[in-house]
Design a protein around this motif. Structure first.
Motif, PDB file in Angstrom:
ATOM      1  N   GLU A   1      61.806  46.319  25.446  1.00  0.00           N
ATOM      2  CA  GLU A   1      62.413  45.197  24.852  1.00  0.00           C
ATOM      3  C   GLU A   1      62.861  45.408  23.427  1.00  0.00           C
ATOM      4  O   GLU A   1      62.052  45.936  22.724  1.00  0.00           O
ATOM      5  CB  GLU A   1      61.666  44.066  25.147  1.00  0.00           C
TER       6      GLU A   1
ATOM      7  N   TRP B   1      58.999  46.603  21.963  1.00  0.00           N
ATOM      8  CA  TRP B   1      58.109  46.874  23.133  1.00  0.00           C
ATOM      9  C   TRP B   1      58.455  48.155  23.685  1.00  0.00           C
ATOM     10  O   TRP B   1      59.514  48.509  24.026  1.00  0.00           O
ATOM     11  CB  TRP B   1      58.231  45.867  24.267  1.00  0.00           C
TER      12      TRP B   1
ATOM     13  N   ILE C   1      52.112  50.106  27.594  1.00  0.00           N
ATOM     14  CA  ILE C   1      52.909  49.588  26.703  1.00  0.00           C
ATOM     15  C   ILE C   1      52.428  49.417  25.370  1.00  0.00           C
ATOM     16  O   ILE C   1      51.181  49.033  24.904  1.00  0.00           O
ATOM     17  CB  ILE C   1      53.251  48.024  27.536  1.00  0.00           C
TER      18      ILE C   1
ATOM     19  N   LYS D   1      53.436  48.210  21.215  1.00  0.00           N
ATOM     20  CA  LYS D   1      54.105  47.344  20.317  1.00  0.00           C
ATOM     21  C   LYS D   1      54.227  48.015  19.070  1.00  0.00           C
ATOM     22  O   LYS D   1      53.248  48.496  18.275  1.00  0.00           O
ATOM     23  CB  LYS D   1      53.373  46.007  20.197  1.00  0.00           C
TER      24      LYS D   1
ATOM     25  N   ALA E   1      54.728  45.022  33.852  1.00  0.00           N
ATOM     26  CA  ALA E   1      55.148  45.061  32.213  1.00  0.00           C
ATOM     27  C   ALA E   1      54.934  43.433  31.724  1.00  0.00           C
ATOM     28  O   ALA E   1      54.309  43.440  30.549  1.00  0.00           O
ATOM     29  CB  ALA E   1      56.451  45.362  31.891  1.00  0.00           C
TER      30      ALA E   1
ATOM     31  N   GLN F   1      52.296  43.118  28.759  1.00  0.00           N
ATOM     32  CA  GLN F   1      52.551  42.571  27.358  1.00  0.00           C
ATOM     33  C   GLN F   1      51.675  41.318  26.710  1.00  0.00           C
ATOM     34  O   GLN F   1      51.494  41.251  25.585  1.00  0.00           O
ATOM     35  CB  GLN F   1      54.059  41.763  27.305  1.00  0.00           C
ATOM     36  N   ARG F   2      51.135  40.654  27.923  1.00  0.00           N
ATOM     37  CA  ARG F   2      50.149  39.755  27.558  1.00  0.00           C
ATOM     38  C   ARG F   2      48.781  40.585  27.106  1.00  0.00           C
ATOM     39  O   ARG F   2      47.738  39.644  27.007  1.00  0.00           O
ATOM     40  CB  ARG F   2      50.162  38.776  28.395  1.00  0.00           C
TER      41      ARG F   2
END
Lengths: 391, 348
Positions: A112, A116, A156, A158, A270, A274-275
């Protein structure tokens, strides 16, 4: 014209025809090659180079088996087993003592645009202290490992960036077996990305979690994209094999057996990643006797203990597969992470029971315990001290 | 119409349909490659294969191949595409590049009664050979064909094995072989055809135009991936070796001179076995000081190449010229930092 001439003319015509088609491939091959370049150029702005700093080599192919609860020793009069000769031994030494995890850079893609990054969890088996991400435009960021899926081998990251370019994904119903697939990575070093080419070999492998390709995948590609000729993403390249473990599937490197996680599965996973929700390997919480699928010990607490499953029961089916030994059982559930459901059929004597079991992570499991044998294993409902039901 | 005419017409058709222009098709590439690669058989010892390939680079039988144990044999033989056996002498060898130059010679044959016959003669005009192509034009994704004799499948008159793949990337080789560092550290062409098989090293790498662009390298394990690497040495490197070997006097020695660079960092050189790259001092008014390098920084990467000890740091830094931009990743009190500065010329 006599007969010989006619035959010759036909032969000549066939020759012309075959050479005409050869000419066509002559024109097509450079064009095909040009399509490879264009596809890579399309996806490249979305491919990142990941470097890890620190961390240690994992010792075994399935290091996380070390955390598994150990059953009490089986007392069948035989001399006690050495600890390393446990049932899961065949799964532990596959990589050989000398296998080492890659040191070089690895690849990931922008998932994203607000920072991400999606890659393979394989790149972090060393548990590195620091991770940096270098974008295609040369900017370099320190990345945080948010969560990883140890079952589908995704992770993932960040980074603190916005307005990043995002790639296009190929919808799952448009992926076709036989279409050209290119794998892009950074693992060999060098300034430009490395490209390997192949086709999509099969769909829905590994219980629907992976697309199979014969493009050569190795630690140089894991985490990078598998793309089609438009530069759209077919999946994220990951190591996979029909068994659990962080490094399972590495031994297939460059063998023409490669796997990539397609979009529908990436999308499901995903959002949780992401959480900050990681996926762990799922456990039933049973110990199985060697060579059979008979439960020897059950962990307490565990998902199966709460259902009343006990020692001596046989797991006959799991997820619709008939089981004959522990390998069958592993193959039936290795792709199901903790928290997801498995359907099993338990055989006790002449009776069969069906259950839906939510798998647990190994932290939730208690100690393995062996139950007392049933008074009459052939007929589990016989009341003790009463005569047997006549046949 | 006479019979002769009737035969001639179809023959004409065939010629027209088969133009003699430069071709870009796999079959023609393979046809030329198979005539210009020889199979080598030599010393087999331990786990080494005892067979390999070489590339013909002159019409009188000069063959370039990788340096390997098999060349140490007294009865080193080369088998040409037509199945003829030749002997071979090693006339030059470079252990840094891991290359060797061979010259073919007649190999005596024996007839059915055991009588010795002179072997096939070797001389000018005897062999088809490769002229070097240009490896710098390869782009990742280009078709390549690797011509070799993996697992010595081809015997006698049989053609060698060709495998199709794409060119993956051009990168510096950083590898080891049998637990020892591999001496060659220059550029290699990484491909996705499997060439890390016994018998392939010394074979030819060709592009779609049939040009010879590389020499398949020895089996090594790449340090970056810890997997077997499929690669070829660029043809320019190979021909550089050949030129040096043929004219030993003309070797240009001025290239070895290098301008020393100055960054102003003194490293902490105490340690056992592996010395981590900790900064001990940064000189005042030095490029590193201006860039922001501080005492006790741990340098972990130089321009994207990770450095694990002082040796690899010095290796990396030795590649630069004054004026080059350096980008460090350092760890300073548990935090990661990026630092960049420009190298200066060292004062005598």
């Amino acid at each position: 014209m006599n007969r010989a001439t006619v035959i010759l003319a036909v032969v000549a015509w066939a020759g012309v025809a075959s050479h005409a088609s050869a000419d066509r491939t002559r024109d097509l091959l450079p064009a095909y090659q040009e399509m490879f370049h264009e596809a890579v150029d399309v996806v490249l702005p979305c491919v990142v180079r990941i470097q890890t700093i620190g961390g240690a080599q994992p010792r075994f192919a399935t290091d996380n088996d070390d955390d598994a609860p150990q059953p009490p020793p089986e007392d069948d009069g035989s001399p006690p087993e050495k600890p390393q000769e446990r049932e899961n031994l065949p799964f532990r030494d596959d990589l050989g003592a000398n296998f080492m995890v890659a040191d070089g850079p690895t690849a990931g893609i922008i998932y994203e645009s607000d920072g991400w990054i999606l890659t393979s969890s394989f790149n972090f088996v060393r548990e590195p202290a620091h991770i940096t991400v270098e974008l295609n435009d040369g900017r370099r960021f320190v990345a945080e490992l948010v969560a990883r899926d140890r079952v589908r081998k995704l992770a993932i990251l960040k980074i603190d960036a916005t307005d990043l370019p995002t790639p296009e994904w190929v919808p799952d119903d448009q992926i076709e077996v036989g279409q050209t697939a290119l794998a892009v990575g950074y693992g060999f070093g060098g300034e430009s990305p490395s490209v390997t080419a192949g086709v999509v070999s099969a769909l829905n492998r590994m219980m629907g979690n992976a697309t199979q390709t014969d493009a050569k995948l190795s630690p140089a590609n894991y985490g990078g994209p598998l793309i089609d000729l438009k530069g759209h993403i077919l999946g994220i390249c990951v190591p996979m094999a029909q068994r659990p473990g962080d490094l399972a599937g590495i031994e297939f490197y460059d063998a023409g057996i490669g796997f990539a996680v397609p979009y529908h599965r990436v999308r499901e996973i995903a959002a949780d990643l992401q959480r900050g929700i990681s996926f762990h390997r799922g456990w039933l919480g049973v110990s199985i006797s060697r060579g059979t699928c008979t439960i020897r010990a059950v962990a307490d607490p565990s998902p199966v203990r709460s259902l009343g499953i006990r020692s001596g029961d046989i797991i006959a089916f799991a997820n619709g597969r008939e089981l004959r030994n522990i390998t069958n059982l592993r193959q039936a559930i290795y792709m199901v992470p903790a928290g997801e459901t498995v359907t099993i059929i338990i055989r006790r004597g002449r009776l069969e029971f069906g259950y839906e079991v939510v798998l647990a992570s190994n932290e939730e499991l208690g100690k393995l315990e062996v139950d007392d044998p049933l008074p009459d294993p052939e007929n589990p409902f016989t009341i003790p001290n009463k005569e047997r039901w006549p046949r | 119409m006479t019979r002769r005419n009737a035969i001639l017409i179809p023959l004409l058709c065939l010629t027209v349909a088969h133009p003699l222009s430069a071709s870009t098709d796999f079959d023609t590439v393979i046809e030329t490659a198979s005539k210009r690669v020889v199979r080598l058989f030599g010393l087999k010892a331990g786990l080494s294969a005892g067979y390999g390939c070489g590339v013909l680079i002159s019409d009188d039988g000069l063959v370039v191949t990788v340096a390997s144990l098999l060349l140490d044999a007294e009865n080193l033989r080369a088998i040409a595409a037509d199945g003829t056996t030749y002997g071979a002498d090693v006339i030059a060898r470079d252990d840094d590049l891991q290359l060797a130059l061979l010259k073919l010679k007649p190999w005596p044959q024996y007839d059915r009664r055991g009588r010795r016959l002179p072997g096939a003669p070797v001389g000018p005009g005897k062999f088809e050979y490769f002229t070097p192509g240009d490896s710098t034009t390869l782009t990742p994704g280009d078709w390549i064909i690797a011509a070799g004799n993996p697992f010595k499948v081809a015997q006698g008159k049989e053609t060698i094995s060709h495998s199709l793949g794409v060119f993956s990337v051009r990168t510096e080789l950083d590898a080891h072989r049998k637990a020892r560092p591999f001496p060659y550290r220059g550029d290699v062409l990484v491909v996705d055809a499997i060439t890390s098989t016994p018998g392939s090293p010394g074979g030819a790498l060709l592009n779609l135009d049939g040009e010879w662009v590389g020499l398949l390298g020895r089996i090594v394990i790449a340090n970056r991936t810890h997997t077997n690497l499929n690669y070829a040495l660029p043809v320019e490197t190979v021909m550089g070796f050949v030129d040096d070997a043929m004219n030993p006097d003309s070797r240009d020695k001025s290239e070895d001179e290098q301008v020393a660079t100055y960054h102003g960092i003194k490293l902490f050189e105490l340690g056992y076995q592996k010395k981590m790259v900790y900064v001990d001092k940064v000189r005042r008014r030095s490029p590193a000081r201006r860039g922001g390098v501080k005492k006790d920084d741990l340098i972990v990467s130089v321009n994207g190449h990770s450095v694990t000890d002082i040796e690899s740091f010095n290796d990396e830094m030795g590649r630069f010229k004054p004026g080059d931009k350096i980008e460090f990743v350092v760890i300073r009190s548990e935090k990661i930092k990026m630092i960049s500065f420009q190298l200066e010329q060292a004062k005598p």
